[in-house]
Design a protein around this motif. Structure first.
Motif, PDB file in Angstrom:
ATOM      1  N   GLY A  13       0.799  -1.220   0.000  1.00 29.06           N
ATOM      2  CA  GLY A  13       0.000   0.000   0.000  1.00 29.06           C
ATOM      3  C   GLY A  13       0.830   1.268   0.000  1.00 29.06           C
ATOM      4  N   LEU A  14       2.160   1.112  -0.009  1.00 32.05           N
ATOM      5  CA  LEU A  14       3.072   2.264  -0.036  1.00 32.05           C
ATOM      6  C   LEU A  14       3.845   2.259  -1.348  1.00 32.05           C
ATOM      7  N   LEU A  15       4.361   3.417  -1.723  1.00 30.13           N
ATOM      8  CA  LEU A  15       5.275   3.459  -2.868  1.00 30.13           C
ATOM      9  C   LEU A  15       6.625   2.899  -2.440  1.00 30.13           C
ATOM     10  N   LEU A  46       7.572   5.667   3.216  1.00 20.35           N
ATOM     11  CA  LEU A  46       6.556   6.509   3.857  1.00 20.35           C
ATOM     12  C   LEU A  46       6.653   7.949   3.330  1.00 20.35           C
ATOM     13  N   LEU A  47       7.871   8.453   3.241  1.00 24.93           N
ATOM     14  CA  LEU A  47       8.110   9.829   2.807  1.00 24.93           C
ATOM     15  C   LEU A  47       7.628  10.048   1.368  1.00 24.93           C
ATOM     16  N   ARG A  48       7.996   9.095   0.507  1.00 29.40           N
ATOM     17  CA  ARG A  48       7.583   9.170  -0.896  1.00 29.40           C
ATOM     18  C   ARG A  48       6.084   9.133  -1.039  1.00 29.40           C
ATOM     19  N   THR A  49       5.471   8.266  -0.256  1.00 28.93           N
ATOM     20  CA  THR A  49       4.016   8.138  -0.340  1.00 28.93           C
ATOM     21  C   THR A  49       3.351   9.408   0.185  1.00 28.93           C
ATOM     22  N   LEU A  50       3.887   9.945   1.273  1.00 28.71           N
ATOM     23  CA  LEU A  50       3.354  11.196   1.841  1.00 28.71           C
ATOM     24  C   LEU A  50       3.425  12.322   0.814  1.00 28.71           C
ATOM     25  N   LYS A  51       4.573  12.420   0.127  1.00 23.45           N
ATOM     26  CA  LYS A  51       4.763  13.531  -0.812  1.00 23.45           C
ATOM     27  C   LYS A  51       3.988  13.350  -2.111  1.00 23.45           C
ATOM     28  N   ASP A  71      -3.070  10.270  -0.589  1.00 31.21           N
ATOM     29  CA  ASP A  71      -4.355   9.543  -0.582  1.00 31.21           C
ATOM     30  C   ASP A  71      -4.163   8.077  -0.194  1.00 31.21           C
ATOM     31  N   LEU A  72      -2.990   7.509  -0.551  1.00 27.66           N
ATOM     32  CA  LEU A  72      -2.741   6.092  -0.228  1.00 27.66           C
ATOM     33  C   LEU A  72      -2.532   5.894   1.270  1.00 27.66           C
ATOM     34  N   LEU A  73      -1.905   6.867   1.906  1.00 24.57           N
ATOM     35  CA  LEU A  73      -1.615   6.742   3.342  1.00 24.57           C
ATOM     36  C   LEU A  73      -2.894   6.668   4.163  1.00 24.57           C
ATOM     37  N   ALA A  74      -3.894   7.407   3.707  1.00 29.02           N
ATOM     38  CA  ALA A  74      -5.152   7.508   4.453  1.00 29.02           C
ATOM     39  C   ALA A  74      -5.787   6.137   4.687  1.00 29.02           C
ATOM     40  N   SER A  75      -5.644   5.232   3.724  1.00 29.17           N
ATOM     41  CA  SER A  75      -6.356   3.944   3.824  1.00 29.17           C
ATOM     42  C   SER A  75      -5.438   2.817   4.312  1.00 29.17           C
TER      43      SER A  75
END
Ligand code: 6GU
Length: 257
Positions: free
Chosen positions: A187-189, A226-231, A235-239
């Motif tokens: 679910g993360l990049l 986590l950082l890449r996904t946040l930036k 939307d992916l982090l939310a779920s």
């Protein structure tokens, strides 16, 4: 082993993509079987007409239902009941029939994972101008789209479904761990990757990769993901269900902004 039956007006479009790399190897290794069916071969009459003008006017051509119903019946060796294929499908032992259309539900990794559990899949490639609604209603068990943009037909989308599903079939990718760590599986990049040389055109690589500290390296990779996904894809982090240390790390980033 999964068998894909692809119904299309343009079977030649699939030649290149299925004859290279992972999908080629998966076919050669007996992990998947791909059968292409030209819908036109199932159209009645000397001229094998597959489309017609829409009732009520409006322009564009619509794919006729008869060649598609005929193709499905011939391929599966059955007669679709008047109430529709869904009544058969509900009994079990019949494959999903998926219509590729921009109106379908979005293909995401969990959809691919669930498709990878069946032993046979029929994919019907619609063309954008349209397909007679009775195909949707009495034949398809599901409708998939690959994203919010318009393609000229479902063929490229079907290739993407085959690719996304094939790489999930056990044994197709050598390394099971690699699949699990892939972007979107967790679910993360993915974190950044580097290979040799350690310095290229004056550009180095992060010191941690050369340090030999395996535990710290795993922490770094997780944080980079986590950082890449946040930036890039907040939307992916939310779920996602994140650990306490994940949440602490992300909270720290927001402070830093
Ligand atoms: Cl599955 N078909 C078409 N024609 N366009 C699309 C699509 C499918 N998915 C996204 N755009």
């Amino acid at each position: 082993m999964i068998r894909f039956d692809i119904l299309t007006l343009f079977p030649e479009m699939f030649d290149g993509p299925f004859e290279a790399s992972i999908i080629k190897r998966a076919q050669e290794g007996g992990f998947v079987e791909i059968a292409l069916h030209n819908i036109r071969d199932y159209a009645p009459g000397k001229h094998r007409v597959t489309d017609d003008t829409p009732y009520g006017g409006g322009g564009g051509m619509i794919m006729k239902p008869e060649p598609i119903f005929n193709a499905v019946e011939a391929i599966l060796g059955l007669t679709v009941p008047d109430e529709g294929y869904a009544t058969l499908y509900a009994q079990g032992g019949y494959p999903p029939i998926i219509l590729l259309t921009p109106q379908g539900r979005l293909l995401k990794q969990p959809v691919a994972r669930s498709l990878a559990t069946v032993d046979r899949l029929l994919l019907i490639c619609g063309r954008y101008e349209g397909i007679d609604e009775r195909v949707r209603h009495y034949l398809a068990t599901d409708e998939l789209s690959i994203g919010d943009y318009v393609l000229s037909g479902g063929e490229l989308a079907a290739m993407i479904v085959v690719d996304a599903v094939t790489r999930l079939v056990p044994g197709v990718l050598g390394d099971a761990a690699a699949t699990a760590k892939d972007s979107h599986s967790a679910g993360l990049l993915e974190h950044p990757h580097y290979t040799r040389p350690a310095e290229y055109r004056g550009h180095g690589i992060p010191d941690i990769l050369l340090s030999g500290h395996h535990a710290r390296l795993e922490v770094w990779r997780r944080q980079q993901s986590l950082l890449r996904t946040l930036k890039r894809r907040p939307d992916l982090l939310a779920s996602l269900e994140l650990s306490q240390s994940d949440r602490d790390f992300l909270a720290q980033q927001e402070e830093g902004d």
